[in-house]
Design an enzyme around this catalytic site. Structure first.
Site, short mmCIF file in Angstrom:
data_model
loop_
_atom_site.label_atom_id
_atom_site.label_comp_id
_atom_site.label_asym_id
_atom_site.label_seq_id
_atom_site.Cartn_x
_atom_site.Cartn_y
_atom_site.Cartn_z
N HIS A 1 7.06 70.42 18.35
CA HIS A 1 8.09 71.13 17.59
C HIS A 1 7.67 71.35 16.15
O HIS A 1 8.34 70.89 15.22
CB HIS A 1 9.40 70.34 17.65
CG HIS A 1 9.92 70.16 19.05
ND1 HIS A 1 10.62 69.05 19.44
CD2 HIS A 1 9.82 70.95 20.13
CE1 HIS A 1 10.92 69.18 20.73
NE2 HIS A 1 10.45 70.32 21.17
N VAL B 1 -3.90 92.83 9.41
CA VAL B 1 -2.73 93.69 9.14
C VAL B 1 -2.90 94.18 7.71
O VAL B 1 -2.98 93.35 6.78
CB VAL B 1 -1.40 92.92 9.28
CG1 VAL B 1 -0.22 93.82 8.95
CG2 VAL B 1 -1.24 92.32 10.67
N GLU C 1 0.20 90.14 22.15
CA GLU C 1 0.24 88.73 22.55
C GLU C 1 -1.15 88.27 22.96
O GLU C 1 -1.77 88.87 23.84
CB GLU C 1 1.22 88.55 23.73
CG GLU C 1 1.17 87.20 24.40
CD GLU C 1 1.34 86.02 23.45
OE1 GLU C 1 2.38 85.94 22.77
OE2 GLU C 1 0.42 85.17 23.38
N GLY D 1 9.37 80.13 14.48
CA GLY D 1 9.65 78.79 13.98
C GLY D 1 9.18 78.55 12.55
O GLY D 1 9.61 77.58 11.92
N GLY E 1 10.88 84.12 18.89
CA GLY E 1 11.12 85.10 17.83
C GLY E 1 10.67 86.48 18.25
O GLY E 1 11.37 87.48 18.03
N ALA F 1 10.00 72.77 27.92
CA ALA F 1 10.78 71.97 28.86
C ALA F 1 12.22 72.50 28.99
O ALA F 1 13.07 71.84 29.57
CB ALA F 1 10.80 70.52 28.40
N GLY G 1 5.87 80.11 23.94
CA GLY G 1 6.06 78.71 24.33
C GLY G 1 7.01 78.54 25.50
O GLY G 1 7.08 77.46 26.09
C1 LIG Z 1 4.96 71.16 26.20
C2 LIG Z 1 6.03 71.73 25.32
C3 LIG Z 1 7.38 71.51 25.64
C4 LIG Z 1 8.38 72.05 24.82
N1 LIG Z 1 9.68 71.87 25.16
C5 LIG Z 1 10.65 72.40 24.40
C6 LIG Z 1 12.01 72.29 24.76
O1 LIG Z 1 12.35 71.72 25.79
N2 LIG Z 1 12.94 72.86 23.97
C7 LIG Z 1 12.61 73.51 22.82
O2 LIG Z 1 13.50 73.98 22.13
N3 LIG Z 1 11.34 73.64 22.45
C8 LIG Z 1 10.35 73.11 23.21
N4 LIG Z 1 9.04 73.28 22.86
C9 LIG Z 1 8.74 73.98 21.61
C10 LIG Z 1 8.85 75.49 21.79
O3 LIG Z 1 7.95 75.92 22.78
C11 LIG Z 1 8.55 76.18 20.46
O4 LIG Z 1 9.35 75.61 19.45
C12 LIG Z 1 8.83 77.66 20.54
O5 LIG Z 1 8.10 78.25 21.59
C13 LIG Z 1 8.47 78.33 19.22
O6 LIG Z 1 8.85 79.67 19.30
P1 LIG Z 1 8.16 80.75 18.35
O7 LIG Z 1 8.87 82.02 18.53
O8 LIG Z 1 8.07 80.19 16.98
O9 LIG Z 1 6.65 80.88 18.86
P2 LIG Z 1 5.98 80.72 20.28
O10 LIG Z 1 6.97 80.65 21.36
O11 LIG Z 1 4.98 79.62 20.16
O12 LIG Z 1 5.21 82.11 20.45
C14 LIG Z 1 4.19 82.52 19.60
C15 LIG Z 1 3.25 83.41 20.40
O13 LIG Z 1 2.41 84.09 19.48
C16 LIG Z 1 1.13 84.21 20.05
N5 LIG Z 1 0.16 84.39 18.97
C17 LIG Z 1 -0.21 83.50 18.03
N6 LIG Z 1 -1.10 84.05 17.19
C18 LIG Z 1 -1.30 85.32 17.62
C19 LIG Z 1 -2.12 86.39 17.17
N7 LIG Z 1 -2.92 86.28 16.09
N8 LIG Z 1 -2.09 87.56 17.86
C20 LIG Z 1 -1.29 87.71 18.96
N9 LIG Z 1 -0.51 86.72 19.42
C21 LIG Z 1 -0.49 85.55 18.75
C22 LIG Z 1 0.94 82.91 20.81
O14 LIG Z 1 -0.02 83.07 21.84
C23 LIG Z 1 2.34 82.63 21.34
O15 LIG Z 1 2.49 83.11 22.65
C24 LIG Z 1 8.02 72.78 23.65
C25 LIG Z 1 6.68 72.99 23.35
C26 LIG Z 1 5.68 72.49 24.17
C27 LIG Z 1 4.24 72.75 23.82
#
Ligand SMILES: Cc1cc2nc3c(=O)[nH]c(=O)nc-3n(C[C@H](O)[C@H](O)[C@H](O)COP(=O)(O)OP(=O)(O)OC[C@H]3O[C@@H](n4cnc5c(N)ncnc54)[C@H](O)[C@@H]3O)c2cc1C
Ligand code: SF4
Length: 598
Positions: free
Chosen positions: A519, A279, A81, A552, A62, A137, A132
């Site tokens: 997930h 915030v 981050e 998410g 996102g 994966a 993530g």
């Molecule tokens: C081992 C593993 C394998 C996976 N494999 C798959 C796959 O194959 N396919 C798939 O679709 N999904 C997979 N996923 C899930 C996927 O990683 C997540 O669904 C996805 O990354 C979520 O995206 P997001 O934008 O919601 O947040 P994220 O990608 O989790 O990013 C959120 C970020 O915000 C940061 N953050 C949090 N709080 C704060 C704060 N207070 N201040 C500053 N920064 C902050 C975190 O450090 C993180 O980097 C996997 C997850 C794991 C753990």
């Protein structure tokens, strides 16, 4: 060869490109936020000149999409981050480098992977510049259309029609391709599916990996194959199975190679190791109409936490389902953002997952070869199983696995597990020791990730737990999501028989009846009003102006497939509604009804 992979970039900057301004938290700068961080008062303040137009919290799917699209529209953007930057050659070789794999900075573990334990679920998630995507994966699948008819988002937009174009853009940007490397584990999955009569459902996963054509060797480096020369050079996949330990070969299409790379290249300021802790609306405007003050600390520091304050006109929360939910709970409870809907934390979904597997001690083939998730099957219309692997040598996860045990959760299941273990030791002592000892686990193991598209959810609350009444924490509530999926266990037994191995399950699932999920979704779901959710269908937070959630946490239904492509596509859609900087009125507020792009 490079042309074979080339895809058209959606990059159409609306203003002149700018050089990268800030690369790290310690970059020298004379901007106002730096002066303030040295002690000058922050709020209230009139006629403020904002440090940034948008501050994006989190750099995952996102966050990176938001940053790229906002920069493209001409806004000044900062991305906060809390994780570290991970250039490929700095990534750990195996999961035994716990301090460079696991994220728990209080214990000097500064990696990119985290596990959070709750009463109802263990949540696995990433934490890095690129979110993530560094540990994921790279399986990128579209969910079935029916997900748009369930949950509070149903009927708020013509989702099926609208989302198709955003999935296309997301797929192009993330470089989605059909997996061309089937490892021994994938072929085993195929044979097991055929034996179970569902061979026709076997498919190669769609992955975000730069791969050579089938049969050709990997490891070849090319100039940017995805963005017409705007992106970084890339190397083709060698099928080492290491995607979840981070790709050391430059083949995985992580966000720091696409969305975030382009955002930074065109001017977004990324602040790694910077955790957002507050915030607040500026000038005490309760709806945030004058903008926001964002406070941060250095996430990896123990003593000097380097507190800083930044101002902006708009905020995008992209800290993931768990991260955004937790941060908003904290801000709501300390009166920084009291208007956030009381539906915060509701409808957390775990994709109804179960992690099981098969270990083949002394296996002649290396089951760790291939890509992390190379293939999948549907054992019935609700139950989807993928073949997952860690790279050879990454055996640390083995401490969570044990002999497969089904049955009703609770003491009965634990007793059955102990009985199974005892019998196994008595009948095959050497084989049982080889099954349970960690070394060689990744080479000998195929993990089966089972997901069900059945609707089950829990809630997260902000409470004082009985064992530590001094402060509030995120705690889970609700009906437990089943950890025992009989179809999945049956299938694992089948794979084990075919391979001459033994089926295994996760210890927390047996001992505590707690499922694990990578997930986690929901918590700030899209809905028609603050009575039902936290954001409207354009991701605007109810109760505030110029505040968005793009991650998410907005997902309002169980997808039944890996969610990152959907999070990317949803954010692409949300960003489409934001006008170019030159036309911004800074009066964006949620509407409790259908919102469609013109
Ligand atoms: C081992 C593993 C394998 C996976 N494999 C798959 C796959 O194959 N396919 C798939 O679709 N999904 C997979 N996923 C899930 C996927 O990683 C997540 O669904 C996805 O990354 C979520 O995206 P997001 O934008 O919601 O947040 P994220 O990608 O989790 O990013 C959120 C970020 O915000 C940061 N953050 C949090 N709080 C704060 C704060 N207070 N201040 C500053 N920064 C902050 C975190 O450090 C993180 O980097 C996997 C997850 C794991 C753990
Ligand atoms: S299989 Fe290996 S080379 Fe291919 S993307 Fe995964 S980690 Fe990179």
């Amino acid at each position: 060869m490079a042309l074979h992979y080339a895809s058209k970039t959606a990059l159409t900057p609306t203003r002149a490109l700018q050089p990268v301004r800030y690369c790290a938290v310690d970059s020298p700068s004379l901007s106002r936020y730096d002066r303030e961080s040295r002690g000058a008062p922050a709020v209230p303040r009139q006629n403020v000149n904002w440090d940034f137009d948008f501050i994006v919290i989190g750099s995952g799917f996102g966050g990176s999409v938001s940053a790229h699209r906002l920069v493209e529209k001409g806004y000044q953007v900062a991305v906060m981050e809390m994780g570290r930057r991970w250039p490929p050659d700095n990534l750990p070789r195996t999961s035994w480098s716990i301090h460079r794999w696991f994220w728990r900075p209080g214990l000097a573990l500064r990696g990119f992977f985290n596990m959070r334990f709750f009463r109802h679920v263990t949540i696995l998630h990433g934490c890095a510049v690129g979110g993530g995507s560094i540990t994921y994966a790279c399986t990128l699948l579209r969910p079935p259309d029916k997900v748009w008819d369930n949950g509070y988002w149903a009927g708020l937009a013509d989702w099926k029609a609208e989302m198709a174009q955003h999935y296309d853009t997301a797929s192009r940007m993330l470089g989605v391709t059909e997996n061309k490397i089937l490892g021994p584990g994938d072929l085993l999955l195929k044979r097991a599916a055929e034996a179970a009569g569902v061979g026709n459902t076997f498919y190669r996963t769609s992955v975000g990996i730069f791969q050579s054509p089938e049969g050709q060797p990997g490891g070849q480096t090319f100039p940017d194959p995805f963005f017409g020369g705007e992106g970084p050079e890339r190397t083709t996949c060698i099928g080492c199975g290491g995607c979840m330990m981070g790709c050391r070969h430059g083949a995985k299409n992580t966000l720091d190679q696409n969305y975030l790379y382009l955002a930074e290249k065109h001017g977004a300021a990324v602040f790694p190791e910077t955790r957002v802790v507050d915030v607040r609306p500026l000038n005490s405007q309760p709806d945030g109409s004058d903008g926001y003050e964002v406070s941060t600390v250095k996430s990896t520091a123990w003593l000097n936490r380097h507190p800083r304050r930044f101002t902006c006109r708009a905020v995008v929360f992209s800290a993931s389902s768990l991260g955004t939910t937790e941060l908003l709970f904290r801000l709501k409870s300390k009166d920084s953002l009291p208007r956030v809907s009381d539906r915060l934390g509701k409808h957390i979904r775990t994709n109804s997952e179960s992690l099981i597997g098969v270990r083949v001690p002394g296996c002649s083939e290396d089951l760790s070869k291939g890509v992390a998730i190379g293939s999948g099957v549907y054992v019935d219309k609700h139950t989807h199983i993928e073949a997952v692997r860690y790279p050879s040598g990454s055996d640390a996860m083995s401490v969570w696995t044990t002999i497969l045990t089904g049955g009703r959760p609770g003491p009965e299941r634990i007793a059955l597990w102990l009985k199974n273990l005892l019998f196994s030791f008595l009948r095959h002592p050497i084989r049982t020791v080889r099954l349970l000892q960690p070394f060689g686990w990744a080479r000998e193991c195929i993990i089966l990730l089972c997901m069900q598209a059945l609707d089950a959810h829990i809630d997260m609350c902000w409470e004082r737990p009985w064992f530590w009444p001094f402060r509030k924490f995120l705690v889970s509530r609700g009906e437990k999501v089943p950890t025992y999926i009989p179809q999945a266990n049956e299938f694992a037994e089948k794979v084990a028989r075919l391979a001459g191995g033994t089926a295994v399950s996760m210890i927390p699932e047996i001992l505590f009846n707690i499922p694990g999920t990578a997930h986690c979704l929901g918590g700030c779901v899209i809905a028609d009003s603050a009575e039902n959710g936290v954001v409207d269908s354009r991701h605007r937070v109810f109760g505030y102006k110029n505040m968005y959630v793009c991650d998410g946490s907005v997902v309002a239904a169980n997808l039944g497939v890996n969610p990152s492509l959907t999070i990317t596509a949803l954010t692409e859609r949300a960003m489409r509604f934001i006008p170019p900087a030159s036309e911004a009125t800074w009066d964006e507020q949620p509407k409790g009804k259908r919102c469609q792009i013109a």
